[in-house]
Design an enzyme around this catalytic site. Structure first.
Site, PDB file in Angstrom:
ATOM      1  N   LEU A  67      -2.284 -22.604 -17.214  1.00 25.71           N
ATOM      2  CA  LEU A  67      -3.779 -22.238 -17.870  1.00 25.71           C
ATOM      3  C   LEU A  67      -3.966 -20.966 -18.405  1.00 25.71           C
ATOM      4  O   LEU A  67      -4.974 -20.689 -18.577  1.00 25.71           O
ATOM      5  CB  LEU A  67      -4.630 -22.296 -16.679  1.00 25.71           C
ATOM      6  CG  LEU A  67      -4.608 -23.455 -15.588  1.00 25.71           C
ATOM      7  CD1 LEU A  67      -5.514 -23.203 -14.101  1.00 25.71           C
ATOM      8  CD2 LEU A  67      -4.969 -24.580 -16.136  1.00 25.71           C
TER       9      LEU A  67
ATOM     10  N   ARG B 176      -3.370 -28.806 -16.242  1.00 23.09           N
ATOM     11  CA  ARG B 176      -4.225 -29.331 -15.128  1.00 23.09           C
ATOM     12  C   ARG B 176      -3.494 -30.608 -14.662  1.00 23.09           C
ATOM     13  O   ARG B 176      -3.519 -30.789 -13.480  1.00 23.09           O
ATOM     14  CB  ARG B 176      -5.550 -29.881 -15.784  1.00 23.09           C
ATOM     15  CG  ARG B 176      -6.544 -30.348 -14.215  1.00 23.09           C
ATOM     16  CD  ARG B 176      -7.980 -30.512 -15.021  1.00 23.09           C
ATOM     17  NE  ARG B 176      -7.907 -31.566 -15.949  1.00 23.09           N
ATOM     18  CZ  ARG B 176      -9.144 -31.922 -16.523  1.00 23.09           C
ATOM     19  NH1 ARG B 176     -10.333 -31.411 -16.153  1.00 23.09           N
ATOM     20  NH2 ARG B 176      -9.213 -32.924 -17.394  1.00 23.09           N
TER      21      ARG B 176
ATOM     22  N   VAL C  75     -12.000 -25.877  -8.742  1.00 25.75           N
ATOM     23  CA  VAL C  75     -11.720 -25.472 -10.142  1.00 25.75           C
ATOM     24  C   VAL C  75     -11.343 -26.475 -10.981  1.00 25.75           C
ATOM     25  O   VAL C  75     -10.755 -27.443 -10.322  1.00 25.75           O
ATOM     26  CB  VAL C  75     -10.817 -24.060  -9.747  1.00 25.75           C
ATOM     27  CG1 VAL C  75     -11.333 -23.357  -8.942  1.00 25.75           C
ATOM     28  CG2 VAL C  75      -9.530 -24.887  -8.967  1.00 25.75           C
ATOM     29  N   GLU C  76     -11.110 -26.029 -12.133  1.00 25.92           N
ATOM     30  CA  GLU C  76     -10.435 -26.793 -13.265  1.00 25.92           C
ATOM     31  C   GLU C  76     -11.290 -28.249 -13.352  1.00 25.92           C
ATOM     32  O   GLU C  76     -10.598 -29.413 -13.449  1.00 25.92           O
ATOM     33  CB  GLU C  76      -9.002 -27.192 -13.039  1.00 25.92           C
ATOM     34  CG  GLU C  76      -8.025 -25.960 -13.146  1.00 25.92           C
ATOM     35  CD  GLU C  76      -8.125 -25.379 -14.643  1.00 25.92           C
ATOM     36  OE1 GLU C  76      -8.313 -26.066 -15.440  1.00 25.92           O
ATOM     37  OE2 GLU C  76      -8.397 -23.988 -14.480  1.00 25.92           O
ATOM     38  N   GLY C  77     -12.517 -28.121 -13.266  1.00 26.65           N
ATOM     39  CA  GLY C  77     -13.400 -29.263 -13.264  1.00 26.65           C
ATOM     40  C   GLY C  77     -13.778 -29.788 -11.902  1.00 26.65           C
ATOM     41  O   GLY C  77     -12.994 -30.373 -11.334  1.00 26.65           O
TER      42      GLY C  77
END
Length: 815
Positions: free
Chosen positions: A208, A375, A497-499
């Protein structure tokens, strides 16, 4: 009677043509042959031929079809489907499709799945896992990190930098390790079994952070400057995307930059003034270089005609005046470095844009493509690693811990959650492996990355809850010997996190999947808004009639496989997995059919019907998870001793798929669910959840030293070192099993049944009776020490549990 037989033959031929997905021309020829037979037998007359020709000729004469059929349809289509925004278009077009597209198409090619190469580590990658990774696991004291220091200790930070942990993704020519995605996953899984802080700290720079973006889009100057520094740990990166106003809706970030002239390092240059307020940024408190996403404006048209250039990514050294690194966040007692970063009109040159000025406004595509790769690795791998460790550790604990004069793992109530943990551990490792295989093959699987992020973090959280329930007080009381508590606390972080998982399930998976994976929808959308009218019409004609044939085929396939329970469909094997492949054939056709009907009935409103979208996404997701499980079984050599794990994982996934399909039919638009149920489930729901017998088999594997159990926990940190409670417990597990026959020997000699506790006293009794050797006595004594360590919980002096005052607060209190 002859006429009836002819009608049945015509229906059969047309149905077979649709089922087999042959071309329109071939179908027309087949229908004509049946008509010839009918004419020969004097069953049909001229009128039937006229009707046939009226239908067949317009459809097969391309120019007529385009002008008199496709053109009106195109006009209607444009009215139903709104033109995509540039952000939506970039998100949909970014990345690639892979095996998920085959699943979406309603006719999976199983040979294709099994011909994907088996994931393997190179000698260097294996040596890294056996060397530096093993060493840093031994160094890590999770209680010290999470309770005493609130951070990884300095020596671990330095060890990570010195041994290239932050450089796994960076190419060797820049001083990096250049490891495969599979190797990165193996490293993160092992670290995650020890410490979520350790895994997060290593995972972020490798997935990331700016490293991925620099290697794909950076200028040569940026690559030559930053990548060697990132590889050596001289620079610590973070990536700032999320802000208080824009979390999951990253496209709405309020942070902005304005193109202008200004002074930088004593020279007037063309640059931009950046203003941002970012939160929840991992590694921000310690980062030396900040990857920043913002919307760039050019009000003076210094770069061209456009004023709103769009989302842009830049690299900002954090020591530039005006860059403000905020204090740390405190995410659920998980002490990885995370915090805010801010800046107000910070002037930097345009050369700070990743890729240089020409990449201004290209940030959204960069993010969707590159960060989707990360991801697909970091969070799924961390989740899989945590559950793998929990599965083996829970099996050991359930065999050591006794209640009602039995190991608790033999109680049926305990077997049920144990099976969920073990089955999911097998599945999650399989999914992480298949996904990294795609990445190593050069794919940028944006849909798959959303699937694995959501489902693996979700399953991880549920498995940790199950493990906590089994461990009881052992899991509740934190301390050096608690290997579950911090993971239980931290689980919602991965969910968020991450969507965020709710958004990922309800919008992202199917929102991208429906368009990217469908063989015709994207082509229809692109052709509908093509500026070249003739080209657009020709492409639309090809796509729309392909789509009609595709939908017809999926209706026939769904109906036929519903009636026959898919028994006549293809499977690559005839063993106990055969029915799984056949059921997946059926559900794949159902997904394709229901997708087309949902898009036809809802049109552009489908993206706002999030619960419909979520359930369709569930079908695609569970098919992917099941595929990964079967692929792992194949790659492992189809070992029958692993079959209970395979069966549990597949049956659980297919049952979850069936639940979502059932809910979808109950809520299908325009009341079509009842009719569709008759097609899809003509004889009721075909899938049963994993049985009690299967639960028992999985729980037994988890509690029995065997090759299947070793494969379940493969690659995790099992060394019985000072700070590794699961490794110590694993040794105790083996000692307890070895102690049981010695205990029986002593009981037999004593003529009574002794309690299976105080094994040191059992050893003394055996010594007195003269039935145990010195080594056997030592084993029982060692087993008792380990048993007590496993079942007891930590306790503390009151002062140890008080929050430590910061130096300034201590001074104020003293004053």
């Amino acid at each position: 009677m002859t006429t009836l037989l002819w009608i049945i033959a015509m229906i059969f031929v047309l149905g077979a043509m649709a089922y087999l997905r042959v071309s329109l021309l071939s179908t027309t020829i087949a229908a004509a042959i049946v008509l010839v037979v009918g004419s020969t037998l004097d069953i049909i007359g001229v009128i039937t031929w006229i009707v046939f020709l009226v239908i067949a000729l317009p459809l097969n004469i391309k120019s007529f079809r385009q002008n008199f059929i496709s053109r009106p349809l195109l006009k209607v289509y444009r009215g139903i489907m709104p033109e995509m925004s540039s952000t939506e278009k970039e998100a949909i077009e970014a990345g690639t499709t892979w095996w998920e597209a085959d699943l979406f198409a309603g006719n999976p090619n199983w040979s294709k799945l099994h011909n994907y190469p088996k994931a393997r580590l190179t000698a260097d990658e294996q040596a890294f896992l056996d060397g530096p990774v093993e060493e840093v696991c031994k160094m890590t004291n999770q209680h010290q990190v999470s309770h005493q220091l609130g951070d990884l200790p300095p020596e671990i930070w330095q060890f990570l930098k010195d041994h290239g942990f932050f450089a796994m993704i960076i190419k060797k020519k820049f001083g990096g390790l250049e490891y495969s995605a599979y190797a990165q996953s193996c490293v993160l899984q092992k670290l995650a079994g020890v410490s979520s802080e350790l895994a997060s700290t290593v995972g972020v720079p490798n997935s990331l952070g700016p490293g991925e973006l620099l290697q794909h889009y950076g200028t040569k100057e940026q690559q030559d400057h930053y990548l060697p520094r990132l590889a050596k740990g001289i620079d610590v990166p973070c990536f700032a995307l999320t802000s208080p106003e824009a979390g999951s809706d990253a496209g709405s970030i309020p942070d902005f930059g304005v193109v202008c002239k200004g002074e930088f390092q004593g020279e007037e240059v063309l640059g931009m003034k950046l203003t941002w307020n970012k939160r929840y940024i991992t590694l921000a408190p310690v980062a030396t270089v900040l990857g920043l996403a913002f919307k760039l404006r050019d009000p003076e048209h210094l770069l061209g005609d456009k004023e709103e250039l769009g989302i842009t990514c830049a690299l900002i050294p954090t020591d530039i005046p005006g860059v403000e690194t905020g204090r740390r966040h405190f995410p659920l007692n998980c002490m990885f470095q995370n915090g805010p970063t801010r800046g107000n009109e910070v002037f930097v040159p345009l050369s700070f844009i990743i890729g240089g000025p020409e990449m201004a406004g290209q940030g959204w595509r960069m993010l969707v493509e590159c960060l989707s790769v990360g991801r697909g690795i970091t969070l799924p791998s961390n989740s899989a690693g945590g559950v793998k460790t929990a599965a083996v550790a829970t099996g050991a604990y359930a065999r050591i811990r006794r209640q009602f004069k039995l190991p608790i793992g033999k109680l049926e109530g305990i077997e049920e959650p144990m099976a969920r943990i073990g089955g999911n551990a097998y599945l999650m490792d399989a999914v992480a492996t298949l996904t990294t295989t795609a990445i190593d093959l050069g794919e940028k699987p944006s849909v798959i990355s959303a699937i694995v992020k959501y489902h693996l973090t979700d399953r991880m959280q549920k498995c940790i809850i199950d493990a906590m329930d089994i461990h009881g007080g052992k899991g509740v009381c934190l301390g050096p010997n608690n290997y579950l508590g911090r993971g239980y606390q931290a689980a919602p972080i991965a969910i968020t996190v991450e969507g965020a998982n709710i958004l990922t399930r309800s919008m992202i998976i199917y929102g991208q999947g429906a368009i990217r994976c469908h063989p015709y929808v994207l082509a229809e959308m692109e052709s509908a808004f093509d500026t070249d009218a003739n080209r657009g019409l020709a492409n639309f004609d090809s796509a729309i009639f392909g789509h009609i044939g595709f939908a017809t085929s999926n209706f026939i396939r769904s109906f036929w496989m519903g009636v026959t329970s898919s028994y006549f469909t293809n499977s690559p094997y005839s063993d106990k997995t055969k029915r799984y492949y056949q059921q997946m054939n059926r559900f794949s056709a159902n997904l394709a059919l229901l997708s087309d009907l949902a898009m036809a009935t809802l049109g552009g409103n489908l993206k706002r019907k999030e619960r419909i979208s979520a359930r369709l996404g569930d079908l695609l997701s569970q098919l992917y998870l099941t595929s990964a499980t079967l692929k792992r079984y194949e790659d492992d050599g189809r070992l029958t001793e692993d079959l209970p794990l395979v069966q549990w994982a597949v049956e659980d996934s297919l049952y979850k798929l069936q639940d979502s399909l059932d809910d979808l039919l109950n809520n299908f638009p325009m009341g079509l669910g009842i009719a569709l149920r008759a097609v899809i489930f003509p004889f009721g729901r075909p899938i049963k959840r994993p049985s009690d017998v299967l639960d028992h088999k999985v729980a037994k594997i988890m509690q029995t030293p065997c090759a299947s159990r070793d494969r379940l926990g493969k690659g995790q940190f099992w060394t019985a070192s000072e700070f590794n409670p699961v490794g110590i417990q694993e040794q105790t597990f083996k000692d307890i099993l070895a102690a049981e026959p010695l205990y029986d020997k002593v009981c037999k000699a004593a003529g009574k049944r002794l309690p299976f506790m105080w094994l040191d006293k059992v050893a003394a009794e055996g010594k007195a009776l003269g039935v145990l050797s010195d080594s056997e006595i030592a084993l029982l004594e060692r087993a008792e020490i380990g048993r007590l360590k496993s079942i007891n919980v930590d306790d503390f002096d009151t002062n140890e549990l008080q929050a430590q005052l910061a130096p300034k607060a201590k001074q104020e209190k003293a004053a």
